[in-house]
Design an enzyme around this catalytic site. Structure first.
Site, PDB file in Angstrom:
ATOM      1  N   GLU A 219       0.826  -1.214   0.000  1.00 38.94           N
ATOM      2  CA  GLU A 219       0.000   0.000   0.000  1.00 38.94           C
ATOM      3  C   GLU A 219       0.858   1.260   0.000  1.00 38.94           C
ATOM      4  O   GLU A 219       0.537   2.239  -0.671  1.00 38.94           O
ATOM      5  CB  GLU A 219      -0.950   0.008   1.209  1.00 38.94           C
ATOM      6  N   ARG A 223       0.840   3.805  -3.235  1.00 42.55           N
ATOM      7  CA  ARG A 223       0.244   5.128  -2.985  1.00 42.55           C
ATOM      8  C   ARG A 223       1.314   6.194  -2.766  1.00 42.55           C
ATOM      9  O   ARG A 223       1.262   7.268  -3.363  1.00 42.55           O
ATOM     10  CB  ARG A 223      -0.693   5.066  -1.774  1.00 42.55           C
ATOM     11  N   ASP A 352      -5.331  -9.808  -8.044  1.00 34.06           N
ATOM     12  CA  ASP A 352      -5.621  -8.909  -9.176  1.00 34.06           C
ATOM     13  C   ASP A 352      -4.414  -8.242  -9.829  1.00 34.06           C
ATOM     14  O   ASP A 352      -4.114  -8.450 -11.009  1.00 34.06           O
ATOM     15  CB  ASP A 352      -6.653  -7.837  -8.756  1.00 34.06           C
ATOM     16  N   GLU A 488     -11.993   0.962 -10.278  1.00 31.19           N
ATOM     17  CA  GLU A 488     -11.635   0.033 -11.363  1.00 31.19           C
ATOM     18  C   GLU A 488     -12.480   0.173 -12.629  1.00 31.19           C
ATOM     19  O   GLU A 488     -11.950   0.103 -13.754  1.00 31.19           O
ATOM     20  CB  GLU A 488     -11.662  -1.421 -10.865  1.00 31.19           C
ATOM     21  N   THR A 577      -0.790   0.735 -10.191  1.00 30.67           N
ATOM     22  CA  THR A 577      -2.118   0.236  -9.827  1.00 30.67           C
ATOM     23  C   THR A 577      -2.891   1.217  -8.942  1.00 30.67           C
ATOM     24  O   THR A 577      -4.043   0.973  -8.609  1.00 30.67           O
ATOM     25  CB  THR A 577      -2.030  -1.169  -9.188  1.00 30.67           C
TER      26      THR A 577
HETATM   27  C1  DMJ Z   1      -6.275   0.749  -4.846  1.00 27.58           C
HETATM   28  O1  DMJ Z   1      -5.464   0.878  -3.750  1.00 27.58           O
HETATM   29  C2  DMJ Z   1      -5.560   0.095  -5.989  1.00 27.58           C
HETATM   30  O2  DMJ Z   1      -6.240   0.332  -7.170  1.00 27.58           O
HETATM   31  C3  DMJ Z   1      -5.400  -1.378  -5.785  1.00 27.58           C
HETATM   32  O3  DMJ Z   1      -4.820  -1.999  -6.899  1.00 27.58           O
HETATM   33  C4  DMJ Z   1      -6.747  -1.997  -5.547  1.00 27.58           C
HETATM   34  N1  DMJ Z   1      -7.440  -1.376  -4.460  1.00 27.58           N
HETATM   35  C5  DMJ Z   1      -7.541   0.057  -4.454  1.00 27.58           C
HETATM   36  C6  DMJ Z   1      -8.714   0.604  -5.243  1.00 27.58           C
HETATM   37  O4  DMJ Z   1      -9.815  -0.162  -5.283  1.00 27.58           O
END
Ligand code: DMJ
Length: 588
Positions: A219, A223, A352, A488, A577
């Site tokens: 995370e 981020r 995912d 998403e 992501t």
């Molecule tokens: C985000 O932190 C990222 O997109 C991650 O890959 C999946 N979860 C959240 C958003 O849903």
């Protein structure tokens, strides 16, 4: 991967009995379009501009910030940035993998050892000469939504991780100003100069990583590290690179494990790392979705250790047994380096972004790391073979799950990253079948919104496999009917629009934005997750605005509504992501 909401005990604490907030604080449900009145400047979108043209880049250029000038750095950010990867003379050729024909690369040359002049942030100067593309009404609506969200964050949660818009307070996860950092490049892209400068000041004066705090490696990488790196690229401001180096170094202890598969948690002040209390496993998506960021950090700093650590993980995962036609289990052990909990396969939580980063690393590195491509192509074949089915009555194509040979028609909203990723692969020369699947899946993801009372998707749906009178395709279980403002579907809509120019994708995104405004907007500032997408009269606000709402959801909305393909050109950038764009490595 998964929001912490899935694992975090605080979620329970914050949602006791799912009776969280006084519904009165949310605007009363209105008729579709009725809330246009809230935005005097809004009107239906202007006549469409010509559809986006698919074109390759002249060379890698960093997109000039619209209406923002890059900071003139008195100090050179880094000595000559060095690409950690060894220079290789690769010939442009047609690669074929199991019938997948990859067109000779039009967009990316093999990367060289050095970042070229044109790639450095200062190159924004040249592009700044270009005529700015005027914003349309829908983009203005996104800016308005961002302002509203920012107002709440600024007033009640400034410098803290997440806004609690109903209680007008905040929550801490890592105590690192997560929302502010996640939102930096969004503000840059939206052209919000004042807000950006104010946030920059906070980063310069208040953001300190020397703290005795446990952070989650994945995370904080996607981020914080991702957000700082992309902001550095967009703004050219060395402050963000310095901060990125600092957090990158502090995360490195996570890789000191017997297997070199990283632990999930790191104490960034003490330099210690550990797995979660109850296991020595890490989540597969977590350890395989930090690569874009660490590889880029190596390239910028010339310090190979970041890339070496994350490449080692990919190398090991590539050869591991326990896959099912390219599909991976959800856990990996940090002692043995082996997959655990074998036999369960999903494209949702915990797996995912493994699939997403296979493709994106391949693109980032100049499409020459063939193992990544092989693993990606094999996995998509595995998805087709084991996980794709059609629902009743509308024959929607969806991605289910497989548990010890049993198919489950369950699909997480998280899986809706997949149409965008498939489309990106097809754009980069992979088989046209992927685009067909992307088109079918994005329709399904849209239906996950459209078939629900609020027009907002729940966290998880179950598809009906057998036609039953009066039943829709999508069934929702009470435990799954929350919406966390996730990105998403909007993310995939953005890719689909960029690559097809089909306006329906913009229209679907516009509907979603309006429904966020109707059901999740808190009048005093901010947006909130809700507990019940099936109850338009009382969606049961959760009192939490996740950082990815500003980092991803609104950013992808803004890009979706843009007809300017150079606004983060997908032949020059690859999004991590968490929607932070990082440069595709330049031609030699
Ligand atoms: C985000 O932190 C990222 O997109 C991650 O890959 C999946 N979860 C959240 C958003 O849903």
């Amino acid at each position: 991967l998964t929001s912490k909401a899935l694992d975090d005990p605080r979620v329970e604490a914050e949602a006791p009995g799912l009776k969280l907030a006084n519904p009165a604080v949310l605007p009363a449900p209105q008729k579709a379009d009725a809330n246009l009145g809230d935005y005097p400047e809004l009107s239906p979108q202007k006549p469409p501009k010509p559809p986006p043209v698919r074109r390759g880049p002249s060379s890698l250029q960093i997109k000039p910030p619209r209406r923002l000038k890059p900071r003139q750095d008195p100090i050179k950010a880094v000595d000559e940035p060095v690409q950690a990867e060894k220079e290789e003379k690769t010939e442009k050729s047609v690669i074929s993998w199991r019938g997948a024909v990859i067109e000779p690369d039009q967009s990316t040359e093999p990367p060289s050892n050095k970042v070229k002049e044109s790639e450095k942030p200062s190159s924004v100067e040249a592009e700044d000469q270009k005529e700015p593309v005027p914003l349309n009404d829908r983009q203005m609506a996104v800016i308005e939504a961002f302002h509203h969200a920012w107002k709440g964050y600024k007033e009640f949660a400034w410098g803290h991780d997440e806004l609690k818009p109903l209680s007008k307070s905040y929550s801490e996860w890592f105590g690192l100003g997560l929302t502010l950092i996640d939102a930096l490049d969004t503000m840059w892209i939206l052209g919000l100069k004042e807000e950006f400068e104010e946030a920059r000041k906070w980063v310069a004066n208040e953001l300190v990583f020397d703290k005795n705090v446990d952070v989650n490696l994945f995370e904080s990488t996607i981020r914080i590290l991702g957000g700082l790196l992309s902001t550095y690229h967009l703004s050219g401001d060395s402050l963000f690179l310095e901060k990125a180096k600092d957090i990158g170094n502090r995360l490195m202890p996570a890789f000191k494990t017997p297997s070199k598969i990283p632990y999930s948690d790191v104490n960034i002040g003490r330099g210690t790392a550990h797995p979660p209390r109850w296991t020595s496993d890490s989540t597969v998506a977590e350890v395989t979705s930090i690569q874009l960021e660490f590889r880029e950090l190596s390239r910028l700093t010339g310090d190979e250790k970041f890339q070496k650590a994350v490449d080692e993980v990919m190398k090991q995962v590539h050869t591991l047994s326990g896959k099912n036609d390219g599909l991976v289990p959800m856990f990996i052990n940090t002692n043995s380096g082996q997959f655990t909990h074998l036999g369960v396969y999903t494209l949702g939580a915990r797996a995912d972004s493994y699939y997403e980063y296979l493709l994106k690393q391949w693109i980032q590195g100049g499409k020459k790391e063939n193992e990544l491509l092989e693993d990606y192509m094999r996995a998509i074949e595995g998805v087709k073979k084991h996980l794709i089915q059609r629902s009743q009555p509308k024959q929607l194509t969806f991605v289910g799950e497989l548990a010890h040979g049993h198919f489950s028609a369950k699909m997480d909203h998280l899986v809706c990253f997949l149409p965008g990723t498939l489309a990106l692969g097809a754009h980069n020369g992979l088989t046209a079948d992927h685009m067909k699947l992307a088109e079918a899946l994005i329709e399904t993801c849209y239906q996950m919104y459209a078939q629900v009372e609020t027009g907002l998707s729940p966290e998880i749906v179950h598809f009906n496999l057998h036609a039953q009178k009066g039943h829709k395709d999508v069934e929702i279980k009470p435990a799954d009917r929350h919406n966390l403002l996730r990105p998403e579907t909007v993310e995939s809509l953005f890719y689909m629009y960029r690559f097809t120019g089909d306006k329906k994708y913009q229209d679907w995104g516009w509907e979603i934005l309006q429904n966020f405004n109707k059901y999740t907007r808190v009048p005093t500032g901010g947006y909130t997750s809700i507990n019940n997408v099936q109850n338009p009269r009382n969606p049961e606000p959760r009192d939490k605005m996740e950082s990815f709402f500003l980092g991803e959801t609104l950013k992808y909305m803004f890009l979706l509504f843009s007809d300017d393909i150079d606004l983060i050109n997908l032949d020059k950038y690859v999004f991590n992501t968490e929607a932070h764009p990082l440069p595709i490595w330049v031609p030699a």
